[in-house]
Design a protein around this motif. Structure first.
Motif, PDB file in Angstrom:
ATOM      1  N   ASP A  78      48.929  30.807  44.194  1.00  0.00           N
ATOM      2  CA  ASP A  78      49.755  29.598  44.199  1.00  0.00           C
ATOM      3  C   ASP A  78      51.073  29.785  43.457  1.00  0.00           C
ATOM      4  OD1 ASP A  78      47.340  26.813  44.262  1.00  0.00           O
ATOM      5  OD2 ASP A  78      48.051  28.217  45.775  1.00  0.00           O
ATOM      6  N   GLY A  79      51.360  31.020  43.075  1.00  0.00           N
ATOM      7  CA  GLY A  79      52.658  31.328  42.484  1.00  0.00           C
ATOM      8  C   GLY A  79      52.813  31.002  41.009  1.00  0.00           C
ATOM      9  N   ALA A  80      51.745  31.166  40.240  1.00  0.00           N
ATOM     10  CA  ALA A  80      51.844  30.845  38.813  1.00  0.00           C
ATOM     11  C   ALA A  80      52.709  31.849  38.059  1.00  0.00           C
ATOM     12  CB  ALA A  80      50.442  30.813  38.201  1.00  0.00           C
TER      13      ALA A  80
ATOM     14  N   ASP B  95      38.681  26.048  44.787  1.00  0.00           N
ATOM     15  CA  ASP B  95      40.095  26.112  45.178  1.00  0.00           C
ATOM     16  C   ASP B  95      40.211  25.962  46.685  1.00  0.00           C
ATOM     17  OD1 ASP B  95      40.951  28.905  42.966  1.00  0.00           O
ATOM     18  OD2 ASP B  95      40.553  26.791  42.547  1.00  0.00           O
ATOM     19  N   GLU B  96      39.372  26.734  47.392  1.00  0.00           N
ATOM     20  CA  GLU B  96      39.468  26.750  48.847  1.00  0.00           C
ATOM     21  C   GLU B  96      39.111  25.401  49.463  1.00  0.00           C
ATOM     22  OE1 GLU B  96      37.179  30.090  50.265  1.00  0.00           O
ATOM     23  OE2 GLU B  96      38.368  31.508  49.090  1.00  0.00           O
TER      24      GLU B  96
ATOM     25  N   ILE C  66      40.162  25.679  35.340  1.00  0.00           N
ATOM     26  CA  ILE C  66      40.152  26.890  36.150  1.00  0.00           C
ATOM     27  C   ILE C  66      39.090  27.862  35.677  1.00  0.00           C
ATOM     28  CG2 ILE C  66      41.524  28.902  36.787  1.00  0.00           C
ATOM     29  CD1 ILE C  66      43.892  27.017  36.902  1.00  0.00           C
TER      30      ILE C  66
ATOM     31  N   LYS D 116      49.182  22.938  43.641  1.00  0.00           N
ATOM     32  CA  LYS D 116      48.803  24.238  43.075  1.00  0.00           C
ATOM     33  C   LYS D 116      47.516  24.039  42.310  1.00  0.00           C
ATOM     34  CE  LYS D 116      53.204  25.695  43.644  1.00  0.00           C
ATOM     35  NZ  LYS D 116      53.566  26.640  44.669  1.00  0.00           N
ATOM     36  N   ILE D 117      46.754  25.133  42.152  1.00  0.00           N
ATOM     37  CA  ILE D 117      45.428  24.935  41.559  1.00  0.00           C
ATOM     38  C   ILE D 117      45.497  24.397  40.135  1.00  0.00           C
ATOM     39  CG2 ILE D 117      44.438  26.767  42.972  1.00  0.00           C
ATOM     40  CD1 ILE D 117      44.017  28.365  40.442  1.00  0.00           C
ATOM     41  N   TRP D 118      46.540  24.743  39.396  1.00  0.00           N
ATOM     42  CA  TRP D 118      46.596  24.235  38.020  1.00  0.00           C
ATOM     43  C   TRP D 118      47.151  22.810  37.966  1.00  0.00           C
ATOM     44  CZ3 TRP D 118      49.563  28.143  39.967  1.00  0.00           C
ATOM     45  CH2 TRP D 118      50.946  27.882  40.064  1.00  0.00           C
TER      46      TRP D 118
ATOM     47  N   GLU E 182      35.375  37.974  44.553  1.00  0.00           N
ATOM     48  CA  GLU E 182      34.510  37.413  43.515  1.00  0.00           C
ATOM     49  C   GLU E 182      33.074  37.903  43.690  1.00  0.00           C
ATOM     50  OE1 GLU E 182      35.326  33.183  41.530  1.00  0.00           O
ATOM     51  OE2 GLU E 182      34.047  33.046  43.304  1.00  0.00           O
TER      52      GLU E 182
ATOM     53  N   THR F  92      36.518  30.337  42.879  1.00  0.00           N
ATOM     54  CA  THR F  92      37.566  30.311  43.892  1.00  0.00           C
ATOM     55  C   THR F  92      37.179  29.419  45.067  1.00  0.00           C
ATOM     56  OG1 THR F  92      39.110  31.737  45.034  1.00  0.00           O
ATOM     57  CG2 THR F  92      36.822  32.335  45.158  1.00  0.00           C
ATOM     58  N   LEU F  93      35.901  29.208  45.243  1.00  0.00           N
ATOM     59  CA  LEU F  93      35.419  28.362  46.324  1.00  0.00           C
ATOM     60  C   LEU F  93      35.935  26.928  46.199  1.00  0.00           C
ATOM     61  CD1 LEU F  93      33.730  28.997  48.703  1.00  0.00           C
ATOM     62  CD2 LEU F  93      31.681  28.628  47.378  1.00  0.00           C
TER      63      LEU F  93
ATOM     64  N   MET G 266      39.830  37.265  38.443  1.00  0.00           N
ATOM     65  CA  MET G 266      39.757  36.138  39.379  1.00  0.00           C
ATOM     66  C   MET G 266      40.736  35.046  38.973  1.00  0.00           C
ATOM     67  SD  MET G 266      37.935  37.137  41.756  1.00  0.00           S
ATOM     68  CE  MET G 266      38.357  35.680  42.689  1.00  0.00           C
ATOM     69  N   THR G 267      40.843  34.787  37.678  1.00  0.00           N
ATOM     70  CA  THR G 267      41.807  33.779  37.216  1.00  0.00           C
ATOM     71  C   THR G 267      43.216  34.177  37.629  1.00  0.00           C
ATOM     72  OG1 THR G 267      40.437  33.189  35.331  1.00  0.00           O
ATOM     73  CG2 THR G 267      42.751  32.609  35.193  1.00  0.00           C
TER      74      THR G 267
ATOM     75  N   ARG H 151      43.627  33.891  41.522  1.00  0.00           N
ATOM     76  CA  ARG H 151      43.650  32.500  41.987  1.00  0.00           C
ATOM     77  C   ARG H 151      44.977  31.839  41.657  1.00  0.00           C
ATOM     78  NH1 ARG H 151      38.575  29.958  39.180  1.00  0.00           N
ATOM     79  NH2 ARG H 151      39.236  28.026  40.167  1.00  0.00           N
ATOM     80  N   MET H 152      45.480  32.133  40.444  1.00  0.00           N
ATOM     81  CA  MET H 152      46.722  31.488  40.054  1.00  0.00           C
ATOM     82  C   MET H 152      47.924  32.115  40.746  1.00  0.00           C
ATOM     83  SD  MET H 152      46.091  30.177  36.225  1.00  0.00           S
ATOM     84  CE  MET H 152      47.422  29.023  36.428  1.00  0.00           C
TER      85      MET H 152
ATOM     86  N   ASP I  83      40.681  37.966  50.802  1.00  0.00           N
ATOM     87  CA  ASP I  83      39.729  36.870  50.655  1.00  0.00           C
ATOM     88  C   ASP I  83      39.216  36.851  49.223  1.00  0.00           C
ATOM     89  OD1 ASP I  83      36.853  35.818  52.666  1.00  0.00           O
ATOM     90  OD2 ASP I  83      37.494  35.235  50.659  1.00  0.00           O
ATOM     91  N   LEU I  84      39.654  35.882  48.471  1.00  0.00           N
ATOM     92  CA  LEU I  84      39.300  35.844  47.057  1.00  0.00           C
ATOM     93  C   LEU I  84      37.802  35.652  46.829  1.00  0.00           C
ATOM     94  CD1 LEU I  84      42.328  35.765  46.632  1.00  0.00           C
ATOM     95  CD2 LEU I  84      41.964  34.121  44.836  1.00  0.00           C
ATOM     96  N   SER I  85      37.170  34.878  47.702  1.00  0.00           N
ATOM     97  CA  SER I  85      35.725  34.685  47.549  1.00  0.00           C
ATOM     98  C   SER I  85      34.985  36.009  47.658  1.00  0.00           C
ATOM     99  CB  SER I  85      35.200  33.737  48.625  1.00  0.00           C
ATOM    100  OG  SER I  85      35.374  32.418  48.239  1.00  0.00           O
TER     101      SER I  85
END
Lengths: 340, 100, 204
Positions: free
Chosen positions: A219-221, C129-130, C121, C113-115, A278, C126-127, A211-212, A215-216, A273-275
């Motif tokens: 956003d293009g980490a 984040d959304e 984190i 961005k999330i970070w 999860e 993830t919720l 998930m980490t 999620r990252m 859908d990331l949720s």
């Protein structure tokens, strides 16, 4: 002999009965159709009756429910510890010590962000300190400010790393690592049971790491930004995680096909859908724990499995109640329940 | 210059997550009047975001003070849409705000 | 205002004033049309954005409620408190047809961005984040909508003012001047008739 090993036959029989009292799937459906008051009344007639009755004088509504659920969970754990002996007891205590970490984390976050004490108290699981050989009096921590808490943490071996972190967010993240360490710590032996519990914990770690990464990556980490946030001792080898974090988001999704939990996250992957992913992972873990419990029916495994189911039930009930209180759309609540 | 958000805790929380720190949590009618007065004197605030039902509850005299100040207002929800629509109707003579 | 005498030069003065008033009226009407045209241009865009913003607001709020139900409000509050401050806003003014209208721009990126946000984190789902993303997008759209709506409001105020002046000229000032003009002419004609009459009498 038997004493040193632990009273598994008795324990497993008790746990089987307790498991029978867990709410069945269809109950969730019925609860969904009720208002908050009726939900509380309904729950007050199940296994949670004692706690609801006890606290109804002082609390009401959602507060009553949250506190009763946590109190019941804490008492369940305490009971299991009380009725177990030797090896079994040691393992249950080890597993339950994760609650100390959870409680410390909730306190640090709460105190650090200036939340009122009653608010923080609501989230604590009152597992008894003594049988757990827990390091602190949790309620003592509640009365301190952040720097005092930091000092106190610094005095305990396991928490020193946490106390040394500069920011609140870093302390929180260190506590999460400690949580997984604690989970696995009581099961470090070579027995089949120990290995199985470690396997479940590793899968939880994998789930979190994946998930980490996802999620990252959304956003293009860069790999570097992701790497230090990964938790060690997952089932997926480090080398493989390394390869994964170098891929693009879509490639990673494709790659997830190769894992045993793929069926559970298939829908999430298709919908990107990331949720949902999860959710799927949570379900997979519970299902896995359930299956593995059958490997050694007279062992610690059914007990751990029961505890995981119980925790999940509390989590689901909390979600339904809070959802009702916030007038959340029914289908949204339903989607987020973890039901196996 | 900053954006500020004004409303009940639930309204305000979402904007906090987006980074807004100038937050006026309203728990009562007194809070509302007091907060509007504070905002009017706050030189650093240029935009004020609030929910529709909150806007409706602002006492008339404060509302006109707010409208004639240099603060830019954003009212979310149906009431916000109505605000502009009513004015348009009055000045232009017709309701031009047609919803498709 | 200069006193208008019922003389020939007075009549000339009145006619001059009527000329000026009519020219002014034409100018104001032209300005009104231009303002209205500008208004329509912006209104279309604004109505569309307003619709989107209201939709987004509802969606974001629902997601927030979901996050509160799943994670518990303290967790969301905690994340919200850890988040870094949104960028500052630059409000300047530009001129549309002589009307001062606002120009609003964010000094930095509102969407993050999330970070970059600042919450942990590992400790969040993830919720969060959304939800954060929804509100960031709402904020971004909201800033643009604020600019557009407040521009419309100021244009409307100016159109209103203009309308009053046009009406004042059309229904009050010009008719008054024309009435005055008629009165003077009538008076002058009367005086002329009297002169002729007196002259005739005198001749006998």
């Amino acid at each position: 002999m038997i004493f040193r090993r632990g009273n598994y036959p008795y324990l497993v029989a008790r746990v089987r009965a307790m498991k029978g009292r867990l709410l069945k799937r269809d109950v969730y459906g019925r609860l969904m159709g009720m208002g908050l008051k009726d939900i509380i009344r309904f729950i007050g007639e199940t296994d949670y009756k004692k706690e609801i009755d006890e606290l109804a004088g002082k609390y009401s509504g959602i507060d009553l429910l949250e506190k009763a659920l946590n109190l019941n969970l804490g008492r369940t754990i305490n009971k299991l510890i009380k009725i177990s002996t030797g090896d079994a007891r040691r393992k249950i205590v080890a597993y339950s010590s994760k609650y100390e970490v959870i409680n410390v984390r909730n306190i640090i976050v709460g105190v650090g962000r200036g939340l009122p004490i009653e608010e923080i108290e609501k989230s604590l699981v009152p597992v008894e300190a003594e049988p757990l050989e827990m390091e602190f009096d949790i309620y003592g921590l509640l009365k301190m400010n952040l720097s005092e808490i930091r000092d106190e943490l610094g005095r305990h071996r396991d928490y020193r790393a946490v106390a040394e972190r500069k920011s609140l967010v870093e302390m929180e993240e260190e506590l999460i690592r400690l949580y997984y360490e604690r989970l696995a710590s009581g099961f470090s032996g070579r027995s089949r049971e120990d290995r199985i519990v470690r396997e479940v914990v590793s899968t939880e770690i994998d789930a979190r790491n994946i998930m980490t990464v996802l999620r990252m990556k959304v956003d293009g980490a860069t790999p570097r930004e992701i790497r230090w946030r990964l938790i060690e001792n997952g089932a997926i080898p480090r080398k493989e995680m390394e390869l994964l974090i170098r891929e693009e988001f879509d490639e990673i999704l494709k790659h997830l096909k190769n894992y045993p939990f793929f069926q559970y996250i298939k829908e999430g992957i298709e919908k990107r859908d990331l949720s949902k992913i999860e959710q799927g992972l949570k379900r997979y873990i519970l299902k896995k724990a359930e299956k593995l419990a059958y490997y050694r029916p007279i062992s610690i495994l059914p007990v751990i499995n029961y505890l995981m189911r119980k925790e999940n039930e509390v989590s689901n009930l909390r979600l339904i109640a809070r959802g009702k209180e916030l007038n959340l759309r029914e289908d949204l609540i339903r989607e987020n329940l973890v039901v196996v | 210059m900053d954006i500020c958000v004004l409303g009940p805790p639930g309204f305000v929380l979402g904007f906090r997550l987006a980074g807004i720190k100038n937050v006026y949590e309203i728990h009562s009618e007194d809070d509302l009047s007091e907060s509007i007065r504070d905002i009017l004197t706050e030189k650093n605030i240029s935009i004020v975001i609030m929910p529709g039902d909150q806007y409706e509850r602002i006492p008339k005299y404060l509302k006109s003070e707010l409208e004639s100040s240099d603060k830019l207002l954003l009212v979310l929800g149906e009431e916000g849409e109505r605000r502009i629509r009513e004015k348009t109707k009055r000045v232009m003579g017709v309701d031009l705000w047609r919803k498709e | 205002m200069m006193e208008i005498r019922p003389t020939r030069s007075g009549l000339i003065e009145v006619k001059r004033r009527i000329e000026i008033a009519k020219k002014g009226w034409e100018l104001l009407k032209r300005k009104r049309d231009a303002l209205v045209s500008e208004f329509f241009k912006i209104m279309e865009q604004t109505a569309e954005l307003r619709r989107k913003v209201n939709e987004k607001y509802a969606k974001a709020y629902e997601k927030l409620s979901l996050a509160k139900a799943v994670e518990g409000t303290p967790a969301i509050v905690s994340a919200a408190m850890s988040v870094r401050e949104a960028p500052e806003i630059d409000v300047s003014f530009k001129n549309i047809m002589g009307v001062k209208v606002p120009k609003v721009k964010s000094k930095g990126k509102i969407k993050r961005k999330i970070w970059e946000r600042g919450y942990g984190i590992l400790g969040t789902s993830t919720l969060i984040d959304e939800v954060s993303k929804e509100y960031e997008e709402l904020l971004e759209m909201g800033v643009k909508l604020t600019e557009l709506e407040n521009t419309l409001v100021r244009l409307l105020d100016e159109i209103d003012k203009n309308k009053r002046r046009v009406n004042a000229l059309e229904y009050i000032v010009i008719p008054n001047l024309e009435r005055t003009s008629r009165e003077i002419r009538f008076k002058l004609e009367e005086m002329e008739r009297e002169d002729i009459f007196r002259l005739k009498r005198f001749k006998r």
